[in-house]
Each structure stands twice: as C-alpha cells, then as structure tokens.
Scaffold this motif. Sequence first.
Motif, PDB file in Angstrom:
ATOM      1  N   ASN A   1       5.427  -2.998 -20.955  1.00  0.00           N
ATOM      2  CA  ASN A   1       6.363  -3.459 -19.792  1.00  0.00           C
ATOM      3  C   ASN A   1       5.933  -4.417 -18.771  1.00  0.00           C
ATOM      4  O   ASN A   1       4.951  -4.293 -18.199  1.00  0.00           O
ATOM      5  N   PRO A   2       6.254  -5.727 -19.123  1.00  0.00           N
ATOM      6  CA  PRO A   2       5.519  -6.729 -18.213  1.00  0.00           C
ATOM      7  C   PRO A   2       5.806  -6.535 -16.771  1.00  0.00           C
ATOM      8  O   PRO A   2       5.144  -7.129 -16.131  1.00  0.00           O
ATOM      9  N   VAL A   3       7.012  -6.068 -16.373  1.00  0.00           N
ATOM     10  CA  VAL A   3       7.600  -5.938 -15.120  1.00  0.00           C
ATOM     11  C   VAL A   3       6.645  -4.999 -14.256  1.00  0.00           C
ATOM     12  O   VAL A   3       6.069  -5.231 -13.418  1.00  0.00           O
ATOM     13  N   ASP A   4       6.761  -3.650 -14.873  1.00  0.00           N
ATOM     14  CA  ASP A   4       5.660  -2.787 -14.353  1.00  0.00           C
ATOM     15  C   ASP A   4       4.104  -2.955 -14.749  1.00  0.00           C
ATOM     16  O   ASP A   4       3.529  -2.093 -14.309  1.00  0.00           O
ATOM     17  N   ARG A   5       3.905  -3.882 -15.620  1.00  0.00           N
ATOM     18  CA  ARG A   5       2.535  -4.182 -15.931  1.00  0.00           C
ATOM     19  C   ARG A   5       1.890  -2.646 -16.443  1.00  0.00           C
ATOM     20  O   ARG A   5       0.753  -2.311 -16.292  1.00  0.00           O
ATOM     21  N   ILE A   6       2.463  -2.117 -17.269  1.00  0.00           N
ATOM     22  CA  ILE A   6       2.017  -0.844 -18.180  1.00  0.00           C
ATOM     23  C   ILE A   6       2.526  -0.821 -19.438  1.00  0.00           C
ATOM     24  O   ILE A   6       3.221  -1.691 -19.908  1.00  0.00           O
ATOM     25  N   ALA A   7       1.390  -0.161 -20.093  1.00  0.00           N
ATOM     26  CA  ALA A   7       1.619   0.182 -21.641  1.00  0.00           C
ATOM     27  C   ALA A   7       1.735   1.812 -21.633  1.00  0.00           C
ATOM     28  O   ALA A   7       0.811   2.490 -20.933  1.00  0.00           O
ATOM     29  N   VAL A   8       2.485   2.103 -22.653  1.00  0.00           N
ATOM     30  CA  VAL A   8       2.331   3.532 -22.919  1.00  0.00           C
ATOM     31  C   VAL A   8       1.992   3.836 -24.394  1.00  0.00           C
ATOM     32  O   VAL A   8       2.578   3.101 -25.312  1.00  0.00           O
ATOM     33  N   VAL A   9       0.892   4.535 -24.550  1.00  0.00           N
ATOM     34  CA  VAL A   9       0.117   4.488 -26.019  1.00  0.00           C
ATOM     35  C   VAL A   9      -0.143   5.855 -26.439  1.00  0.00           C
ATOM     36  O   VAL A   9      -0.341   6.740 -25.713  1.00  0.00           O
ATOM     37  N   GLU A  10       0.022   6.137 -27.702  1.00  0.00           N
ATOM     38  CA  GLU A  10      -0.995   7.162 -28.325  1.00  0.00           C
ATOM     39  C   GLU A  10      -2.227   7.065 -28.300  1.00  0.00           C
ATOM     40  O   GLU A  10      -3.006   5.844 -28.236  1.00  0.00           O
ATOM     41  N   PRO A  11      -3.075   8.373 -28.326  1.00  0.00           N
ATOM     42  CA  PRO A  11      -4.274   8.066 -28.266  1.00  0.00           C
ATOM     43  C   PRO A  11      -5.343   7.376 -29.237  1.00  0.00           C
ATOM     44  O   PRO A  11      -6.383   6.853 -29.338  1.00  0.00           O
ATOM     45  N   GLY A  12      -4.758   7.347 -30.705  1.00  0.00           N
ATOM     46  CA  GLY A  12      -5.323   6.704 -31.672  1.00  0.00           C
ATOM     47  C   GLY A  12      -5.265   5.199 -31.976  1.00  0.00           C
ATOM     48  O   GLY A  12      -5.734   4.521 -32.850  1.00  0.00           O
ATOM     49  N   VAL A  13      -4.541   4.602 -30.936  1.00  0.00           N
ATOM     50  CA  VAL A  13      -4.473   3.068 -30.834  1.00  0.00           C
ATOM     51  C   VAL A  13      -5.943   2.508 -30.745  1.00  0.00           C
ATOM     52  O   VAL A  13      -6.691   2.753 -29.985  1.00  0.00           O
ATOM     53  N   VAL A  14      -6.122   1.411 -31.389  1.00  0.00           N
ATOM     54  CA  VAL A  14      -7.412   0.869 -31.568  1.00  0.00           C
ATOM     55  C   VAL A  14      -7.508  -0.121 -30.277  1.00  0.00           C
ATOM     56  O   VAL A  14      -6.473  -0.772 -29.981  1.00  0.00           O
ATOM     57  N   ASN A  15      -8.385  -0.161 -29.529  1.00  0.00           N
ATOM     58  CA  ASN A  15      -8.572  -0.860 -28.378  1.00  0.00           C
ATOM     59  C   ASN A  15      -8.106  -2.547 -28.501  1.00  0.00           C
ATOM     60  O   ASN A  15      -7.323  -3.098 -27.820  1.00  0.00           O
ATOM     61  N   ALA A  16      -8.599  -2.926 -29.541  1.00  0.00           N
ATOM     62  CA  ALA A  16      -8.374  -4.377 -29.974  1.00  0.00           C
ATOM     63  C   ALA A  16      -7.076  -4.442 -30.262  1.00  0.00           C
ATOM     64  O   ALA A  16      -6.316  -5.516 -29.889  1.00  0.00           O
ATOM     65  N   THR A  17      -6.346  -3.692 -30.993  1.00  0.00           N
ATOM     66  CA  THR A  17      -5.029  -3.667 -31.339  1.00  0.00           C
ATOM     67  C   THR A  17      -4.276  -3.679 -29.949  1.00  0.00           C
ATOM     68  O   THR A  17      -3.348  -4.568 -30.029  1.00  0.00           O
ATOM     69  N   LEU A  18      -4.306  -2.776 -29.234  1.00  0.00           N
ATOM     70  CA  LEU A  18      -3.594  -2.882 -27.930  1.00  0.00           C
ATOM     71  C   LEU A  18      -4.035  -4.210 -27.148  1.00  0.00           C
ATOM     72  O   LEU A  18      -2.921  -4.858 -26.645  1.00  0.00           O
ATOM     73  N   SER A  19      -5.109  -4.708 -27.020  1.00  0.00           N
ATOM     74  CA  SER A  19      -5.402  -5.861 -26.285  1.00  0.00           C
ATOM     75  C   SER A  19      -4.582  -7.076 -26.797  1.00  0.00           C
ATOM     76  O   SER A  19      -3.941  -7.777 -26.319  1.00  0.00           O
ATOM     77  N   ARG A  20      -4.542  -7.335 -28.321  1.00  0.00           N
ATOM     78  CA  ARG A  20      -3.970  -8.415 -28.855  1.00  0.00           C
ATOM     79  C   ARG A  20      -2.222  -8.120 -28.432  1.00  0.00           C
ATOM     80  O   ARG A  20      -1.714  -8.973 -28.229  1.00  0.00           O
ATOM     81  N   ALA A  21      -1.764  -6.831 -28.686  1.00  0.00           N
ATOM     82  CA  ALA A  21      -0.264  -6.633 -28.492  1.00  0.00           C
ATOM     83  C   ALA A  21       0.221  -6.837 -26.880  1.00  0.00           C
ATOM     84  O   ALA A  21       1.202  -7.742 -26.773  1.00  0.00           O
TER      85      ALA A  21
END
Lengths: 455, 455
Positions: free
Chosen positions: A100-120
């Motif tokens: 969510n770019p307005v709230d500047r948050i991401a909601v994730v499950e624990p197994g998401v790889v750090n780099a995957t989140l960073s790129r997304a």
Amino acid sequence: MDDLLARLRAGLPGEALITDPDVTASYAHDMASFCEAGTPAVVVLPRSVEQVQHVMRTATALRVPVVPQGARTGLSGAANASDGCIVLSLVKMDRILEINPVDRIAVVEPGVVNATLSRAVGEHGLFYPPDPSSWETCTIGGNIGTASGGLCCVKYGVTAEYVLGLDVVLADGRLLTTGRRTAKGVAGYDLTRLFVGSEGSLGIVVRAVLALRPQPPRQLVLAAEFNSAAAACDAICRIMESGHTPSLLELMDRTTVRAVNTMANMGLPDTTEALLLAAFDTPDPGADLTAVGLLCEAAGATGVVPAEDTAESELLLHARRLALPALEAVKGTTMIDDVCVPRSRLGDLLEGIERIGEKYALTIGVCAHAGDGNTHPTVCFDAADPDESRRARESFDEIMALGLELGGTITGEHGVGVLKKDWLARELGPVGLELQRGIKRTFDPLGLLNPGKLF
Amino acid sequence: MDDLLARLRAGLPGEALITDPDVTASYAHDMASFCEAGTPAVVVLPRSVEQVQHVMRTATALRVPVVPQGARTGLSGAANASDGCIVLSLVKMDRILEINPVDRIAVVEPGVVNATLSRAVGEHGLFYPPDPSSWETCTIGGNIGTASGGLCCVKYGVTAEYVLGLDVVLADGRLLTTGRRTAKGVAGYDLTRLFVGSEGSLGIVVRAVLALRPQPPRQLVLAAEFNSAAAACDAICRIMESGHTPSLLELMDRTTVRAVNTMANMGLPDTTEALLLAAFDTPDPGADLTAVGLLCEAAGATGVVPAEDTAESELLLHARRLALPALEAVKGTTMIDDVCVPRSRLGDLLEGIERIGEKYALTIGVCAHAGDGNTHPTVCFDAADPDESRRARESFDEIMALGLELGGTITGEHGVGVLKKDWLARELGPVGLELQRGIKRTFDPLGLLNPGKLF
C-alpha cells in the motif's frame, strides 16, 4: 512418534509432512559453526495459519518441542533442530498479501524472501531497507525472528524498526494479533517488538505488517585506504561527529581485503591496512562524498577514490559482500562474531582483536558495519585440527568479553541462538535474565518453543 | 500511615517528602479531563537512584501502591493518584549526564525537561526529535512512560525510536539495566521497548540512553487551504504516495482555525474548511514545497502559500500549537481524543467525526498529525451541563469505535491511562489482554505500580 505423525496428518495435506530421515536431516541446522543440532522427528511445511495452529495444538497436546525455521541462513544456531522435535518450516507461506503506497506498508507471510519483497515494493517506488548479506535467500520471518540488520542500518536501522504489527500463533495454537497498520500507536505494552528478535521462542509469526519508505536515489560509494585500522576508525568518528548520514559505512581490514582479492581478483588495494567504504543516497551524493573524502584525508587516508557511477559503486559493494565467503576460503572454516560497540570505541575493539589473533596464533579477519560500531571478527581455522579449533573458540569468547568491556553487546544483529547463550547471561545480568525467563514462561509455559535457545 | 512515613524518612532527606494535604492534592492528577483521581498518602521527590530504590522497597514491604509522575502534562490520566498511594515524582532527578556527538547518544535522568534536552543537544549540532506539544514542560521520563509523539513524527518517529537503553528500579527495589549504548543490539528480548509506553506500570525509569540525530536544516512551512476536509485528506494521500518525506504534515479543520483566530487573531483564513501545513527540513525545502504545493492544487486546494522564511514558518507553527488551548476556550472544557488510522482512511475518519458532532449537537474541532493519520478530535463542552457532558463522553466513545472500525488504534500517542482503559480490551482482544496482564505480573507480582491504569 506414530501418534504424533497421525495427529499431524489429520490437519495437514500429505505434501506438508516430511518424515524421510535423509530429508529431515537436511533441516537440522542453520549456517552457524560449532553449534549442537539434534535430529528432528518430522518436518512440517504448512501453507496456512490454520495449519500452523494445528501443528501447535498437536505439539502442545503431546508435549513435543517445535523449532521454527525460515531459510536457515542464521549464524547463531537459533534454527537448529533438537532431538525429536517438530521442525516447523514457514518457507511455503510465501505470499505478499498487500503493498500500500499511501499507507507505506506491506503485509506479508513469513516465508517471503527478503529480496522478493524488496523488488516487489521497488516496483511501487517503495523501499524495504533491512538488507542482511543473505537477502537473496533469507526470509522475512527469519529476519523478524533474529531482528536482522545489514549494510544500510547506519542510516535506516534494523528489521525491528520496520515491523508494525504481527499475527502470531501461540504455543497452544491460539492466534494473537499485535500492533497496528498505522504509523503510530501506543495501546498497551509493545508485544510486536517483543517478538522481533525472540528467535521463535515466544510464538510463530504467520503474518507481518511492515513499514516501507520511499525509494531513495541510487547510492554512490567512496573507497578510502588507510595505513592503520586506528586511522580508519578515526575517520569514522569524524564522519559521524560532523553530522553526516551515510547510507553505508563499512570497514574491511587487511586480512579481509586480501582474502577477497584472492577469491575474486577484485583489484582491491592489497597493501592497505584498512579499507573504508562510505556511501550516500542523497540528492547530491557527489558533494557528500567529497566532504567525507576530506574528512578521511584529515584522518590520514592514503588514498580516496569516489566511484564514478552506480556500476563502480556496485562493484565495491560486491567486494564487501564477498568478505565472509572469502574469509571462509582461507582455512576452510570460520567462526563469525557479531560484537557491537559504541562507535567511539571501535578503534579499541579492532586493536584488541589484533592482539587476540596474535595471542592465539590465528587469522582473524574483520569486516564491520563500522558506522554502527558493529563488527564481524571472523576467526579462520581448520576444523580438522582440534587444537586450532579450541583456540578458535577461546579467541571468539575473548572477543565477546572485550566487546562487553568496551560498553558493547555480544550481538549486534546475528542473535544469541545456541552460539552465545552462555554469554547472554553475562550481558544481561541476573535481574535481566530472571525477567526474560518470566516473559518466556508467560508466552510458552510448557517450554515447547525452540527449547535450548537464547537461555 | 505513620509507619509508612517513618520508613520513607529513614532513607530520604526531609525535603524529599511532602505530607501537607494542600500540597499533595496538587499532585493528584495530570491534564486529562473526566478521569478519576484519588488522594495520595504522601508525595516523594527523590534525587538519586538509591532513594528511588528505598521508596520501592518501602512500598513493597508495606504493600503501598506507587504512582510515578513526571510533569503531569499527560492527557489520559496515567499519572493520576490513587487513594493512599505514594506519588513518586521524578522531577528532581533532572540531570543530563552525558552528550556524546560521536556515538550520537545522550544519557539523562528522567526529570529532564524535553526542551532542556533539545536545546542542550542542539549546542552540539545534534537533534532529539520527539516534540510533544508540551515539550517546554514535559519530562523525558514522562515521554518514555507514554511513548510520546509530536509534530515531527511523520519524518522522525516517536519517543520509542529514540530510547536505546534504560535503568529501571523494579517494584521490589532491585535495579534492572536494559538495552545498550550501541547503535544496534539483539541480545535477548527487547525489554527497553517494553518499558516505553508502559505508563509506569512495570518499573520506575531512573536513567535513559537516548539516540540523537544530526541537527537538520531549519524547516520551511507551506499552508494550503481547502474547501473540504476530504480534499485536504486527498492532498495528504497524494503527498505521501508521491514519495515525499515532509518533516511535518498537519491538518486543522474549520472549527480549529476559527478558534485559533478568535484566541490569537492570527489572520488564518477564516473561510477555509481545512488548512494543511506541510514542512520540509531538506537541503532545498523551497523546491520540495513547490512540488507539494502542486499536489495540493491537484487535490483542489483553493490557496497555497509557502512561507518566505523561518520567521513566517514559525508563525504558522505557533498557530498550530495554539489549537488545543484555543479549542478549550470555546466552551471551557475539552475532551481530547487521539485516534490514529491508516492515512488512506483519514478522510473517512474526518467525515465520520463531523457526523458524530452533528448527532450529539456538539462542537468537535479536529487538529491532526495528518501525515501519520493521527487525529486529535477535540470535543468542546460545558462541564457544568450534565447532559452536554454525557453527550461529550458518548461522542468520544463513538469516535474511538469509528477509529477501530477503520483499522486504526484508540491511541496514537497519548496512551491509555484511566481515560481509555475500557477501550484497551476492545482493541487488544482477549488473547492480547491476557498476555499483557501476564507481562504485568512478571514485573510487578504484587500489583503495586500505578494500579488501575491501562487494564
């Protein structure tokens, strides 16, 4: 054992259960050396919160210990199995649920790889700062469990600063929601922060609300050579005292520089005693690098080379990221320490580490998140040589003792796990330890979650 | 009672003990309206850690409740006395023990006034960001107890982000040291963060290690007028979505603007429905304000006025700081709420508050740390009118219910205290509440520390 498997099967799909001992053995330990690891009874790979709850209810009913795991890139044995345990791997819960770019948050499950989140999040112009060296493989759940740091902490802080709220499955299978989706919030004790760095000993994180920042401009890196570690540490103090906010401020000592050159022929200055890397991701990084270059020269730098562009900057960072594998290649095995001292004492720490290396006749390379005072003294040794292994362990302990003596901590970002649990008591003292154990009992009265870690 | 005083006297100098009921009565409550407050048995004003330990040992021996206090500027009744308690005022422990520009830390006693610390570190080119409205009188200990926010949180975060380590006297008088002096550290559970915002219910903070930042450039402020609150909220979303990092992003609704004009004749635009203040403390704040001004116009701003210089900027900030006293003057009494929602829901919250004001036939002014989604809906009422008072209380509750419904929290920065303790259970849920109570028992098994607050 049969009862355990039958009960687990009742609430898990077949493919979520691994019992083949050859395969379960591969889940026995993380990347720490010298840490005991037991044999798991079973490995489970749930894909939903309900499945995790089923696992924990089963574990509580049968009093079976549970060891939660992410990608097992940890360096303190916190994810090591204990005999007869359920290894609860969260790697299949790997969905990014919301950005969510307005709230500047991401909601994730624990197994998401750090780099995957960073790129997304990068695709939305956003930035998830925590960047441990293992960022291409480590998971957000593991990062939360160990409160991971990384290269950019000197400006952006560690994982703890980016966790706003959590869903946690408790030892008895109940679901707890902590924290918030909002920028601020002070309703009750901060349970979110209590889970960050708790190494899976208080509950199983199954969902996280993470704070994001706007993507900063690409950083530009400067390399400065010094003919002593003391001069490099003096430069670090001058940089921070002058009010600069580098996005990275890293130190590699002579041993590390040479190891990296040997491994990758990077063309780093082989004759230097200490190499400092400073970076800025400000609107005008060139101006900041010029100012920092002058401070380095005032501290006695023998050479100051600002990168011309991002490609050159990336090359320098690549060299820095090779430090640990390169040091590992020196003698086959390493023990990586993680002592953090007030940055004003960094020079004393490095001097002491050199003395300890000489005393034990060992090669100890130091790379450091120097702007944070967080060092990774890395003891290189031959694990097949019992005497060298003993000396490695003793030097490792002596470095931690020195860190505490200088007003520091035994672990800046790697955590306690198995590796440092004897030292935790020393750092916390009896009153602190008693309260920490009290918190553990409040969350996990049967002591089933990751037993034998931390304390 | 005589026993209590005799025992206290044995370890405290005479001037550290107040028993005159006329004087002790003045320590009965903080600045919250509508909160019960009891009559203290005695007020103690220790000057040393040992004296605090003596007070707590005495309290434990005699099972007397203890209510810790700073400057009593809190807005939730967290510092209100209970009948027969010891009021433990920390205001005489007001020394700044250390300011270290290399390590960027300050070490302080709890009674240091926020503004005193801010000015002292400013002389070293450093910056202690948390800036609650009461910053000229509130204490760091109180700020830690309530995890205070302020105007600059949108860029710099709240008090919690700046507390690295604590010395805490426990309920039984033992001394606990938590955290660190280093930039990073993950040794054990984060007890430091647990104390921040705990409203004196877990222990007495007697020393704090605080993180500092380099002093940023002076900020420049822009004022933008809108003909609806919805348009102003749209502008806020556009600003944050576009990746800007304002040092302040504040909203005043029509009621607030008119109240400020009435009080101080500030010349704010009386016809505006919503006034937005945005500020930047970047190297080129003028350029940032221009960009933000364009976003405001795209969202329908009817007027955009960037301040010419810091003097004009200060005047706008002064108007914003007058908001609460000005609203208080409307009807004599106010109830100040502190609901925080995800900033994308701010428009829905403001619309709902307007509806609630109409439903209860009350004036509710809203000023907000809008960049954080943190609003202070302020119900203006005549405390001598029982019906109006009842309606005020009911509208206050309805605003909190709406905040939770929108994914928010009942308190962004003011804390729970007495005012919102019924609501805490609703926000946390039964599992969260049970664990919070478990933590309370771990630290304070006899329930002597600030009883009746939070839960």
